[in-house]
Design a protein around this motif. Structure first.
Motif, short mmCIF file in Angstrom:
data_model
loop_
_atom_site.label_atom_id
_atom_site.label_comp_id
_atom_site.label_asym_id
_atom_site.label_seq_id
_atom_site.Cartn_x
_atom_site.Cartn_y
_atom_site.Cartn_z
N ALA A 21 0.25 3.02 -0.40
CA ALA A 21 -0.90 4.70 -0.16
C ALA A 21 -0.51 5.73 0.23
CB ALA A 21 -1.82 3.73 -0.44
N ALA A 22 0.14 4.92 1.70
CA ALA A 22 0.32 5.48 2.89
C ALA A 22 2.20 6.66 2.51
CB ALA A 22 0.31 5.49 4.57
N HIS A 23 2.57 5.94 2.01
CA HIS A 23 3.75 6.79 1.67
C HIS A 23 3.95 7.90 0.48
CE1 HIS A 23 6.61 3.14 2.98
NE2 HIS A 23 6.03 4.07 4.28
N CYS A 24 2.66 7.37 -0.70
CA CYS A 24 2.39 8.34 -1.07
C CYS A 24 1.66 10.12 -0.41
CB CYS A 24 1.48 8.24 -2.14
SG CYS A 24 2.51 7.06 -3.26
N VAL A 25 1.02 9.26 -0.03
CA VAL A 25 0.12 10.78 0.79
C VAL A 25 1.49 11.70 1.42
CG1 VAL A 25 -1.69 11.42 2.33
CG2 VAL A 25 -2.21 9.61 1.18
N LEU A 26 2.39 10.88 2.52
CA LEU A 26 3.11 11.75 2.79
C LEU A 26 3.87 12.52 2.27
CD1 LEU A 26 3.80 8.70 5.88
CD2 LEU A 26 2.03 10.69 6.57
N ALA A 27 4.37 11.65 0.96
CA ALA A 27 4.56 12.77 0.10
C ALA A 27 4.52 14.14 -0.67
CB ALA A 27 5.56 11.83 -0.65
N THR A 28 3.00 13.48 -0.98
CA THR A 28 2.53 14.80 -1.43
C THR A 28 1.67 15.91 -0.47
OG1 THR A 28 0.47 13.83 -1.37
CG2 THR A 28 1.61 13.72 -3.31
N VAL A 91 -4.09 11.33 -3.81
CA VAL A 91 -3.84 10.37 -3.45
C VAL A 91 -4.36 10.75 -2.08
CG1 VAL A 91 -1.30 9.38 -2.60
CG2 VAL A 91 -1.40 11.23 -4.50
N PHE A 92 -4.49 11.56 -0.92
CA PHE A 92 -5.27 11.05 -0.37
C PHE A 92 -6.47 10.39 -0.68
CE2 PHE A 92 -8.35 12.06 3.38
CZ PHE A 92 -7.85 11.62 3.49
N LEU A 93 -7.72 10.28 -1.52
CA LEU A 93 -8.72 10.35 -1.09
C LEU A 93 -8.40 8.63 -1.97
CD1 LEU A 93 -11.26 12.94 -2.88
CD2 LEU A 93 -10.97 11.49 -0.76
N ALA A 94 -7.58 8.14 -3.11
CA ALA A 94 -6.95 6.68 -3.02
C ALA A 94 -6.39 5.93 -1.79
CB ALA A 94 -5.60 6.74 -3.85
N TRP A 95 -5.73 6.45 -0.86
CA TRP A 95 -5.67 6.13 0.64
C TRP A 95 -6.77 6.06 1.21
CZ3 TRP A 95 -5.67 7.98 5.04
CH2 TRP A 95 -5.54 7.68 6.71
N LEU A 96 -7.30 6.81 0.98
CA LEU A 96 -8.75 6.28 2.13
C LEU A 96 -10.15 5.27 1.84
CD1 LEU A 96 -10.36 7.88 4.73
CD2 LEU A 96 -11.29 9.32 2.97
N SER A 97 -10.06 5.25 0.75
CA SER A 97 -10.73 4.42 0.26
C SER A 97 -10.14 2.90 0.05
CB SER A 97 -10.46 4.41 -1.76
OG SER A 97 -11.29 2.93 -2.40
N ARG A 98 -8.74 2.70 0.02
CA ARG A 98 -8.40 1.71 1.03
C ARG A 98 -8.25 0.98 1.91
NH1 ARG A 98 -4.10 -0.98 -2.37
NH2 ARG A 98 -4.12 -0.27 -4.48
N VAL A 99 -7.56 2.07 2.60
CA VAL A 99 -8.24 2.29 3.84
C VAL A 99 -9.74 1.25 5.11
CG1 VAL A 99 -6.17 3.07 5.12
CG2 VAL A 99 -8.39 4.36 4.84
N ARG A 100 -10.39 1.57 4.00
CA ARG A 100 -11.97 2.22 4.13
C ARG A 100 -12.80 0.94 3.99
NH1 ARG A 100 -16.75 1.90 1.22
NH2 ARG A 100 -18.35 2.48 2.34
N ASP A 101 -11.70 0.61 2.55
CA ASP A 101 -12.28 -0.99 1.95
C ASP A 101 -11.61 -2.24 3.05
OD1 ASP A 101 -13.25 0.16 0.08
OD2 ASP A 101 -11.63 -0.19 -1.41
#
Length: 221
Positions: A21-28, A91-101
């Protein structure tokens, strides 16, 4: 703002993977940064070309003149920037959801900001000045409770606010033709907002890398 989805007897024990997820955020983020840089370049080109003798694209009273080739190109660049921004946000919100969990799993307690605020915090007036940063800060504290918040978090949030709330950046209400007219007459504020958005993207990338790396190290320890 307590998280009502969590009960103390059933706390998650396995961390969700966040590297992909982090790699996707960095790409976008990179895509959005390039798109907003291109927007600034086209605004400079418009300013250097000067407004046509026929006046701005929007002639008033519902009348629009035919666009020049440069103006047509700016419409395309602006659309690409808007699409890249929306994609980056998703994509950022998807990553944030994971790290928040994961933060919930690591702390073993309810978090200050309930899960709806991860989304509502961006759009609720007044709250959007601090809630998103607060969610990120809480994620960091779950991993390193005694460490200072990374500078990238504050830089990201400060530049985001400048770019989003300056009246010419992410949330301006002007049409693309209005922005073109402003580029002809006063391009500096537009470029300042563009620079803030690009800077926020860079700082966000550093923040994502820092928080992701910290969670990975904590999960493997």
């Amino acid at each position: 703002m307590q998280d009502d989805r969590v009960n103390d007897d059933a706390k998650p024990t396995v961390l969700r993977p966040v590297t992909g997820a982090a790699h996707c955020v960095l790409a976008t983020l990179a895509l959005a940064g390039v798109a907003w840089t291109a927007r600034g370049v086209w605004q400079v080109r418009l300013a250097l070309a000067g407004q046509p003798t026929a006046g701005p694209p929007d002639q008033g009273g519902g009348r629009h003149r035919p666009l020049t080739a440069l103006e047509d190109a700016y419409h395309l660049v602006s659309t690409v920037g808007d699409v890249a921004t929306v994609l980056c946000a998703v994509v950022f919100l998807a990553w944030l959801s994971r790290v928040r969990d994961n933060a919930r799993a690591l702390t073993g307690r309810r978090l200050r900001y309930a899960w709806p605020w991860m989304y509502l915090g961006w759009i609720v007036p007044i709250a959007n000045f601090w809630v998103p940063r607060g969610v990120v800060a809480e994620v960091h504290r779950a991993v390193r409770p005694t460490a200072r918040l990374p500078h990238s978090v504050n830089v990201w949030w400060g530049l985001w606010l400048v770019g989003a709330l300056s009246g010419v950046g992410l949330m301006y209400a002007d049409t693309t033709d209005d922005v073109i007219a402003r580029a002809y007459t006063n391009v500096a504020p537009l470029l300042a907002a563009d620079a803030a958005v690009v800077g926020a993207a860079v700082a966000c990338a550093l923040m994502v890398r820092a928080l992701t790396g910290a969670q990975e190290r904590r999960g493997s320890s």
